[in-house]
Design a protein around this motif. Structure first.
Motif, PDB file in Angstrom:
ATOM      1  N   ASP A  99      10.084  54.056  60.256  1.00  0.00           N
ATOM      2  CA  ASP A  99       8.797  53.595  59.691  1.00  0.00           C
ATOM      3  C   ASP A  99       8.573  53.135  58.215  1.00  0.00           C
ATOM      4  O   ASP A  99       8.709  54.121  57.568  1.00  0.00           O
ATOM      5  N   THR A 101       5.532  51.375  57.541  1.00  0.00           N
ATOM      6  CA  THR A 101       4.144  50.772  57.755  1.00  0.00           C
ATOM      7  C   THR A 101       3.630  51.300  56.324  1.00  0.00           C
ATOM      8  O   THR A 101       2.878  50.676  55.615  1.00  0.00           O
ATOM      9  N   ASN A 136       5.294  48.038  51.706  1.00  0.00           N
ATOM     10  CA  ASN A 136       4.724  48.347  52.750  1.00  0.00           C
ATOM     11  C   ASN A 136       3.425  48.161  52.758  1.00  0.00           C
ATOM     12  O   ASN A 136       2.737  47.946  53.927  1.00  0.00           O
ATOM     13  N   VAL A 181      -3.276  50.527  54.295  1.00  0.00           N
ATOM     14  CA  VAL A 181      -3.064  50.280  55.979  1.00  0.00           C
ATOM     15  C   VAL A 181      -4.278  49.866  56.693  1.00  0.00           C
ATOM     16  O   VAL A 181      -4.073  48.935  57.605  1.00  0.00           O
ATOM     17  N   LYS A 257       2.908  56.876  65.862  1.00  0.00           N
ATOM     18  CA  LYS A 257       2.908  56.567  64.630  1.00  0.00           C
ATOM     19  C   LYS A 257       2.942  57.763  63.620  1.00  0.00           C
ATOM     20  O   LYS A 257       2.372  58.729  63.975  1.00  0.00           O
TER      21      LYS A 257
END
Length: 373
Positions: A99, A101, A136, A181, A257
């Motif tokens: 990941d 993100t 990210n 995010v 996630k």
């Protein structure tokens, strides 16, 4: 050539790495050009290096815990005013996922020492400050480390809870973390929501979090990490709430996630500002993540959040001490007096250490796995 493919004769290919502790996390860091350019191949290589998926990560460098299943990819930045770009990769012991993100403020503490060790940037004197862009989330920060004589110093008097002993300080000044995010600091548009019958604050000041009072889960918020990790009923309730909050935060289905993280709060009991138990998201953190602490501290200075009446923190910013299972984490906040929901600065102290440098070996089969006959 980026990510030079191994020959069959070599059986394994070496990749240069520095194995580093950053804050309360650790993992291998790489110069981007030493890894495969193709993302699918790169991810397979990272999984092989850490030893995932395997709960013990017995065949790799991972430490059988999310906090020690991390990696960092670093390069010189082409962005004006920025020195270093950093891509954080979160792996899991028992999954085959990589990941990229969300950010990691702990591993971020190792980025400037790594850049100096590998010659990506020069030392500036007794201290060196570099501006780092986290790829990210697109956020920037200024990181200052000790470089007496032009060399990175890892020894000093700075202490952070969750790490034994003392080390040289690593000072991180985040420049813009709101909505890292999510669409903004308060992704639902409210400082507090009621979701599945629970009052929550959905917030993202560097890390998407769902903050709720431990009492809402019929817990004290002072339970130990082992007790919480064994509490399957609580974890099931938290996960159901997390999935519902993920939709409310505009994150879609977050089942697979690593965010939002879930943080239980309770009144402080050791002289701090608020007591926390943070799930990341399925395991209770032994401490609390850097950007999770920043985000919790932010909620503590927002009037009307779930922390209002629980936390001991003054509106308008200042120092917020976030208690966690192994100590506390202090965050310095500045808030725009004209716009109380606009946090203009978040600063904190971490430490880092170079543990090992050399080459990590990757089996040839990993590079060939994505090919068809």
């Amino acid at each position: 050539m980026r990510g030079k493919r191994p020959t069959i004769r070599s059986m394994q290919t070496p990749i240069k790495t520095h194995f580093m502790r950053g804050g309360t996390s650790r993992g291998p860091l790489f110069i981007e050009s030493d890894l495969p350019a193709d993302r699918a191949t790169r991810d397979r290589v990272l999984l092989a290096i850490l030893g995932s998926p395997d709960r013990r990560q017995i065949d790799g460098l991972g430490g059988a815990h999310p906090l020690t299943s991390k990696a960092g990819i670093v390069r010189k930045s082409a962005v004006p005013g920025v020195d270093i770009d950093f891509l954080f990769a979160q792996l899991q012991p028992d999954r085959d996922s990589v990941d990229t993100t969300a950010n990691c403020g702990n591993m971020l503490a190792a980025v400037v020492p790594f850049a100096l060790e590998t010659g990506l940037a020069p030392a500036q004197g007794d201290t060196t400050t570099l501006r780092v862009l986290t790829l990210n989330t697109g956020t920037q920060c200024d990181i200052t480390v000790q470089t007496p004589g032009g060399r990175v110093s890892y020894e000093g008097d700075a202490r952070i809870d969750g790490v034994p002993g003392t080390s040289a300080p690593v000072k991180i000044n985040f420049l813009d973390t709101a909505g890292s995010v999510c669409a903004g600091l308060l992704p639902t548009g409210k400082v507090m929501d009621v979701i599945d019958g629970v009052e929550v604050t959905c917030i993202d000041n560097g890390m998407p979090l769902v903050i709720l009072r431990a009492a809402a889960m019929d817990r004290t918020g002072y339970e130990g990490v082992a007790e919480l990790n064994a509490d399957t009923a609580l974890k099931a309730r938290i996960e159901a709430l997390r999935i519902a909050c993920g939709h409310a935060m505009g994150l879609g289905d977050v089942t697979a996630k690593n965010y939002p993280k879930m943080t239980l709060i309770a009144p402080p009991r050791d002289g701090g500002g608020v007591c926390t138990r943070s799930f990341i998201p399925h395991v209770c953190h032994d401490a609390i993540g850097v950007l999770a602490a920043v985000t919790v501290a932010t909620a503590c200075v927002l009037k009307g959040s779930v922390a209002d009446g629980v936390a001991v923190a003054s509106e308008g910013g200042g120092r917020v001490s976030v208690e966690h299972p192994t100590g506390e984490f202090s965050v310095e906040l500045e808030v725009d007096p004209q716009q109380p929901q606009n946090v203009t600065r978040a600063a904190l102290l971490r430490t880092a250490r170079l543990i090992m440098r050399g080459e990590v070996m990757v089996p040839t089969s990993i590079w060939n796995k994505g090919e068809t006959a």
